[in-house]
Motif scaffolding. Structure first.
Motif, PDB file in Angstrom:
ATOM      1  N   GLY A  14       0.527   3.590   0.645  1.00 37.40           N
ATOM      2  CA  GLY A  14       1.588   2.782   1.251  1.00 37.40           C
ATOM      3  C   GLY A  14       2.203   1.793   0.286  1.00 37.40           C
ATOM      4  N   ILE A  15       1.425   1.331  -0.708  1.00 37.40           N
ATOM      5  CA  ILE A  15       1.985   0.332  -1.634  1.00 37.40           C
ATOM      6  C   ILE A  15       3.011   0.970  -2.569  1.00 37.40           C
ATOM      7  CG2 ILE A  15       0.269   0.457  -3.516  1.00 37.40           C
ATOM      8  CD1 ILE A  15       0.436  -2.672  -3.613  1.00 37.40           C
ATOM      9  N   SER A  16       2.929   2.262  -2.775  1.00 32.41           N
ATOM     10  CA  SER A  16       3.862   2.933  -3.693  1.00 32.41           C
ATOM     11  C   SER A  16       5.031   3.604  -2.969  1.00 32.41           C
ATOM     12  CB  SER A  16       3.111   3.985  -4.536  1.00 32.41           C
ATOM     13  OG  SER A  16       2.172   3.346  -5.384  1.00 32.41           O
ATOM     14  N   ARG A  17       5.037   3.529  -1.645  1.00 34.91           N
ATOM     15  CA  ARG A  17       6.095   4.216  -0.886  1.00 34.91           C
ATOM     16  C   ARG A  17       7.474   3.654  -1.201  1.00 34.91           C
ATOM     17  NH1 ARG A  17       6.335   4.843   5.629  1.00 34.91           N
ATOM     18  NH2 ARG A  17       7.261   6.919   5.730  1.00 34.91           N
ATOM     19  N   GLU A  18       7.566   2.309  -1.303  1.00 32.85           N
ATOM     20  CA  GLU A  18       8.873   1.702  -1.591  1.00 32.85           C
ATOM     21  C   GLU A  18       9.290   1.914  -3.044  1.00 32.85           C
ATOM     22  OE1 GLU A  18       8.938  -2.371   0.527  1.00 32.85           O
ATOM     23  OE2 GLU A  18       7.037  -1.430   1.045  1.00 32.85           O
ATOM     24  N   SER A  19       8.406   2.514  -3.840  1.00 30.40           N
ATOM     25  CA  SER A  19       8.780   2.927  -5.205  1.00 30.40           C
ATOM     26  C   SER A  19       9.309   4.360  -5.200  1.00 30.40           C
ATOM     27  CB  SER A  19       7.562   2.845  -6.133  1.00 30.40           C
ATOM     28  OG  SER A  19       7.195   1.508  -6.345  1.00 30.40           O
ATOM     29  N   GLY A  20       9.253   5.023  -4.031  1.00 27.79           N
ATOM     30  CA  GLY A  20       9.789   6.388  -3.939  1.00 27.79           C
ATOM     31  C   GLY A  20       8.742   7.481  -3.947  1.00 27.79           C
ATOM     32  N   LEU A  21       7.446   7.105  -3.867  1.00 31.76           N
ATOM     33  CA  LEU A  21       6.394   8.130  -3.819  1.00 31.76           C
ATOM     34  C   LEU A  21       5.946   8.332  -2.374  1.00 31.76           C
ATOM     35  CD1 LEU A  21       4.282   7.079  -6.952  1.00 31.76           C
ATOM     36  CD2 LEU A  21       5.956   8.952  -6.767  1.00 31.76           C
ATOM     37  N   HIS A  22       5.666   9.586  -2.013  1.00 35.84           N
ATOM     38  CA  HIS A  22       5.252   9.879  -0.640  1.00 35.84           C
ATOM     39  C   HIS A  22       3.829   9.408  -0.372  1.00 35.84           C
ATOM     40  CE1 HIS A  22       8.635  12.170   0.804  1.00 35.84           C
ATOM     41  NE2 HIS A  22       8.673  12.842  -0.331  1.00 35.84           N
ATOM     42  N   THR A  23       3.573   8.970   0.864  1.00 34.53           N
ATOM     43  CA  THR A  23       2.200   8.762   1.312  1.00 34.53           C
ATOM     44  C   THR A  23       1.633  10.138   1.698  1.00 34.53           C
ATOM     45  OG1 THR A  23       2.909   8.371   3.575  1.00 34.53           O
ATOM     46  CG2 THR A  23       2.710   6.424   2.145  1.00 34.53           C
ATOM     47  N   PHE A  24       0.436  10.152   2.245  1.00 36.31           N
ATOM     48  CA  PHE A  24      -0.195  11.428   2.620  1.00 36.31           C
ATOM     49  C   PHE A  24      -0.048  11.735   4.102  1.00 36.31           C
ATOM     50  CE2 PHE A  24      -2.136  10.220  -1.322  1.00 36.31           C
ATOM     51  CZ  PHE A  24      -2.159  11.421  -2.007  1.00 36.31           C
ATOM     52  N   ASP A  28       6.408  11.897   7.128  1.00 30.04           N
ATOM     53  CA  ASP A  28       7.058  12.560   5.986  1.00 30.04           C
ATOM     54  C   ASP A  28       6.103  12.661   4.790  1.00 30.04           C
ATOM     55  OD1 ASP A  28       6.834   9.912   5.299  1.00 30.04           O
ATOM     56  OD2 ASP A  28       8.898   9.684   4.571  1.00 30.04           O
ATOM     57  N   GLY A  29       4.816  12.592   5.081  1.00 32.72           N
ATOM     58  CA  GLY A  29       3.818  12.542   4.006  1.00 32.72           C
ATOM     59  C   GLY A  29       3.483  13.900   3.410  1.00 32.72           C
ATOM     60  N   ILE A  30       2.710  13.861   2.335  1.00 22.99           N
ATOM     61  CA  ILE A  30       2.363  15.067   1.576  1.00 22.99           C
ATOM     62  C   ILE A  30       1.628  16.086   2.450  1.00 22.99           C
ATOM     63  CG2 ILE A  30       0.899  15.915  -0.325  1.00 22.99           C
ATOM     64  CD1 ILE A  30       1.646  13.308  -1.839  1.00 22.99           C
ATOM     65  N   TRP A  31       0.701  15.590   3.303  1.00 28.74           N
ATOM     66  CA  TRP A  31      -0.078  16.549   4.107  1.00 28.74           C
ATOM     67  C   TRP A  31       0.738  17.173   5.240  1.00 28.74           C
ATOM     68  CZ3 TRP A  31      -2.627  17.140   0.249  1.00 28.74           C
ATOM     69  CH2 TRP A  31      -3.629  16.321  -0.262  1.00 28.74           C
ATOM     70  N   ALA A  32       1.990  16.747   5.397  1.00 30.66           N
ATOM     71  CA  ALA A  32       2.868  17.415   6.367  1.00 30.66           C
ATOM     72  C   ALA A  32       3.501  18.655   5.750  1.00 30.66           C
ATOM     73  CB  ALA A  32       3.962  16.454   6.841  1.00 30.66           C
TER      74      ALA A  32
END
Ligand code: BJW
Length: 239
Positions: A14-24, A28-32
């Motif tokens: 979650g801390i990197s989401r606003e940098s443009g990286l997906h959460t899990f 809209d996360g990676i495991w989706a």
């Protein structure tokens, strides 16, 4: 003067989401889009190394592109650490390098690092900023087909657990940021900190799986919450 206090901070995707990286695990996360058992287990790598390498190559290309940079939450943690007189350990579950780009110093990547690769045969670890291929040889032992991302998959032991538990047992404050609390052992750190008598705080977009275990919680985007919360702590101290 009171003794400087000891702090452990745990961060998640979650801390990197606003940098443009997906959460899990967000919608809209990676495991989706991919299944854990296809890309994030040692069995998946043995079964289909090309598929697993491609999964990490795609994410690595994005991380090293100009699109991705630390956000105010990463920067606030680094700034806080630089000014804090006591012990400060940042434990991240993230494999991106945004904490180090922001300037964090005492940092453990418990789930590994996307910009490193490791030989499964001899254990040699190398920097890896370009695509990793199944045919990439190990620079140390020369074996082919043995290089893998230096990350921790399900069923593997996270890194530096002894150092993490020692810090948790000695901490006065534990802050968890941007993690859903689904994955152990990280999800259990709050209990270790509580047993040590630490104050426990969750900063997240929404209540995590372990939300009730924290004494305090504030919900909102990390890019706003983290600078505010750590700015107050730097100014007022731990009381
Ligand atoms: C925002 C936000 C914004 C969004 N601002 N917030 C039963 C069977 C088999 C195994 C187990 C079992 N029970 C437990 C286990 C162990 C297993 C496990 O936990 N499984 C569970 C799924 C049940 N764990 C392991 O296998 C681990 N190893 C292990 O346990 O070894 C034995 C051991 C025993 C005792 C001591 C020590 C060791 C290894 C786990 C490896 C996890 N690997 C991954 C992939 C790493 C590489 C890669 O990135 O590809 O790590 S999985 C993935 O999940 C990744 C993450 O680090 C990890 C945690 O995810 P995270 O960071 O919490 O992300 P999300 O998406 O879940 O949450 C994001 C949060 O942010 C959300 O809450 C949002 O609301 C929030 N958010 N935007 C603030 N702007």
């Amino acid at each position: 003067m009171a003794e400087p206090r000891s702090i452990v901070v745990l961060t998640g995707a979650g801390i990197s989401r606003e940098s443009g990286l997906h959460t899990f695990r967000d919608a809209d996360g990676i495991w989706a889009t991919v299944k854990i058992e296809d890309v994030a287990t040692p069995e998946a790598f043995r079964r289909n190394p090309i598929r697993v390498q491609e999964f990490y190559n795609t994410r690595r290309r994005k991380l090293v592109s100009n699109e991705i940079a630390p956000n105010p939450a990463h920067l606030a943690l680094a700034e806080f650490e630089a000014g804090w007189p006591g012990a400060f350990l940042l434990v991240t579950q993230n494999i991106d390098d945004l904490h180090e780009r922001a300037g964090s110093r005492n940092l453990i990547h418990m789930h590994g690092e996307m910009l490193k690769a490791r030989c499964d045969r001899c254990g040699n670890i190398v920097e890896c900023r370009a695509d990793l291929l199944v045919e990439t040889p190990c620079a140390a032992c020369g074996e082919l087909g043995v290089m893998r991302p230096h990350v921790v998959w399900f069923g593997e032991m996270p890194f530096e657990m002894d150092r993490i538990y020692a810090a948790l047992e000695a901490c006065d404050l534990f802050v968890s940021i941007g993690t859903s609390g689904n994955v152990y052992p990280a999800a259990g750190f709050v209990q270790s900190a509580r047993m040590a008598g630490a104050r426990t705080v969750e900063l997240n977009l929404e209540p995590s799986e372990g939300a009730t275990l924290f004494e305090e919680a504030i919900y909102g985007p990390a890019g706003t919450l983290v600078p505010d919360w750590f700015g107050t702590l730097a100014r007022d101290g731990m009381a």
